[in-house]
Design a protein around this motif. Structure first.
Motif, PDB file in Angstrom:
ATOM      1  N   TYR A 139      50.269   6.793 -31.542  1.00 28.87           N
ATOM      2  CA  TYR A 139      50.688   6.403 -30.327  1.00 28.87           C
ATOM      3  C   TYR A 139      52.111   5.851 -29.912  1.00 28.87           C
ATOM      4  N   PRO A 140      52.523   6.323 -29.054  1.00 28.32           N
ATOM      5  CA  PRO A 140      54.218   5.521 -28.858  1.00 28.32           C
ATOM      6  C   PRO A 140      54.093   4.351 -28.102  1.00 28.32           C
ATOM      7  N   PRO A 146      40.362  -0.926 -19.744  1.00 33.52           N
ATOM      8  CA  PRO A 146      40.052   0.180 -18.702  1.00 33.52           C
ATOM      9  C   PRO A 146      38.261   0.742 -18.555  1.00 33.52           C
ATOM     10  N   ASP A 147      38.054   0.545 -18.303  1.00 34.03           N
ATOM     11  CA  ASP A 147      36.560   0.816 -18.871  1.00 34.03           C
ATOM     12  C   ASP A 147      35.709   0.046 -17.401  1.00 34.03           C
ATOM     13  N   ASP A 178      53.915  -3.493 -25.595  1.00 32.72           N
ATOM     14  CA  ASP A 178      53.728  -2.655 -26.204  1.00 32.72           C
ATOM     15  C   ASP A 178      53.546  -3.633 -27.579  1.00 32.72           C
ATOM     16  N   ILE A 179      54.219  -4.666 -27.302  1.00 35.34           N
ATOM     17  CA  ILE A 179      54.475  -4.853 -28.755  1.00 35.34           C
ATOM     18  C   ILE A 179      53.313  -6.124 -28.427  1.00 35.34           C
ATOM     19  N   VAL A 188      47.898  -1.855 -22.456  1.00 37.56           N
ATOM     20  CA  VAL A 188      46.561  -2.236 -22.007  1.00 37.56           C
ATOM     21  C   VAL A 188      46.156  -1.253 -21.860  1.00 37.56           C
ATOM     22  N   ASN A 189      46.431  -0.569 -20.806  1.00 37.03           N
ATOM     23  CA  ASN A 189      45.320   0.649 -20.473  1.00 37.03           C
ATOM     24  C   ASN A 189      45.614   2.218 -20.992  1.00 37.03           C
ATOM     25  N   ARG A 190      46.530   1.619 -21.392  1.00 37.05           N
ATOM     26  CA  ARG A 190      46.613   2.975 -22.865  1.00 37.05           C
ATOM     27  C   ARG A 190      46.229   2.716 -24.634  1.00 37.05           C
ATOM     28  N   TRP A 191      46.131   1.099 -24.512  1.00 40.59           N
ATOM     29  CA  TRP A 191      45.732   1.076 -26.308  1.00 40.59           C
ATOM     30  C   TRP A 191      44.496   0.370 -26.211  1.00 40.59           C
TER      31      TRP A 191
END
Ligand code: FAQ
Length: 311
Positions: free
Chosen positions: A112-113, A243-244, A119-120, A186-189
């Motif tokens: 994942y990017p 995100p759930d 993101d870090i 957080v939504n992406r990871w």
């Protein structure tokens, strides 16, 4: 004769003892360890890339120094793990070749990017957090060299997890844009992080034998549940939402329930079709090729020293 060795091996495993490199072991035990330890080593080495992407753009000297040290630790973890795998009679070169050819697996999460600085922090908090949850039981795994490598790795991972959480706490005290950046990361990871634990127990092809051999001490689903339970409170303290919509406390189970995992996304990523798979392998291949002169120089230096010692 084999039956006698097998009985001794089984008795040692049943008693919770360790198997060492020179001990007799069933071929299938050796194979599964080479598989798991090499995948783990490759994950550390590929795992340097998403974070390495931000070293030149860290927002302060302090954060840059921390990130440099973390990525360097990951390189070190890869090296201890390749060394542990080598005790099983494979060479680092053949393992590495399998990675560069795309024959070997590494953790899905590193495909994942890393789109923003948040993101870090999220990688430290969630990805290292999930890694520690999975790796603490491996400190007691039945293969001595792997278990000892894991003790040191876990100490460093827990520092990594805290630095990520600290980075996020600081961003959450910043501007509304910074808080949004954390929520977006957080939504992406989140979902990829809980996929790190692998397929559900009923679909986990290696779990039964690995549990019997004391390689795995806690199952994929049990570790995933422990991770979710521990993370919910940390998310509350941070002030972000996981995100759930199905994530809620289940009084009867004494655990958080959570929504369904997208296994199509997981398998497609594991099988080479995730967002960054092609880039990750290309980056590792480039590093291998550009490092050829270092390997040649080291060999030449060793050769000259051997000649000098003889003289
Ligand atoms: N990604 O039968 P199972 C880090 C594969 S942390 C890709 O359940 P097993 C630190 C599995 O290999 C990440 N493939 O398998 C860091 C098998 O395929 P195979 C690394 C996955 O082995 C943090 C198939 O699915 N940690 O690097 C994944 O019993 C931040 C069937 O699965 C470790 O490797 C996945 N997520 O259980 C670094 C820990 N999950 O081999 C930088 C050690 C499953 O038949 C930055 N490994 N597969 O072709 C383990 O504990 C285990 O191997 C599991 C999988 C739990 C990962």
């Amino acid at each position: 004769e084999n039956a006698e060795y097998q009985a001794e091996f089984d008795a040692r495993i049943d008693a919770g003892g360790f198997i060492e490199a020179k001990d007799w072991m069933p071929e299938a035990y050796r194979k599964t360890l080479v598989r798991q330890i090499s995948q783990h080593a490759h994950s550390e080495i590929v795992g340097m890339l998403p974070e390495g992407n931000w070293i030149t753009r860290a927002p302060s000297l302090k954060r840059k120094a921390i990130l440099l040290a973390k990525v360097q630790d990951e390189g070190g973890h890869g090296l201890y793990l390749y060394a542990a795998a080598e005790t099983l009679g494979v060479s680092r070169d053949e393992l590495y070749e399998a990675l560069l050819d795309g024959r070997a697996k590494y953790s899905s999460i590193f495909n994942y990017p890393t789109l923003t600085w948040a993101d870090i922090g999220v990688i430290g908090w969630l990805v290292d957090g999930a890694a520690i949850m999975n790796q603490i039981p491996l400190c007691k795994c039945s293969y001595g060299p792997y278990s000892r490598a894991m003790v040191r790795i876990c100490k460093e991972e827990s520092f990594h997890q805290r630095q990520g959480y600290d980075l996020l706490l600081q961003m959450m005290q910043g501007t509304p844009e910074q808080r949004e950046m954390v929520q977006d990361a957080v939504n992406r990871w989140w979902w990829p992080s809980i996929m790190m634990f692998g397929p559900h127990d009923k679909d986990s092809q290696h779990s039964e034998t690995s549990m019997r051999w004391g390689i795995k001490r806690i199952s994929n689903d049990d570790l995933r549940q422990k991770f979710v339970d521990a993370t919910v409170k940390q998310a509350e303290v941070l002030g972000i939402t996981l995100p759930d919509p199905d994530l809620k406390w289940n009084e009867a189970r004494g655990h958080y329930d959570f929504g369904a995992i997208d296994w199509d996304e997981f398998w497609s990523t594991v099988n080479g079709h995730g967002q960054c798979n092609v880039d990750r392998i290309a980056a590792r291949r480039k590093a291998w090729e550009e490092g050829a002169w270092v390997r040649e120089a080291a060999l030449e230096h060793a050769r000259k020293q051997a000649v000098r010692e003889k003289a």
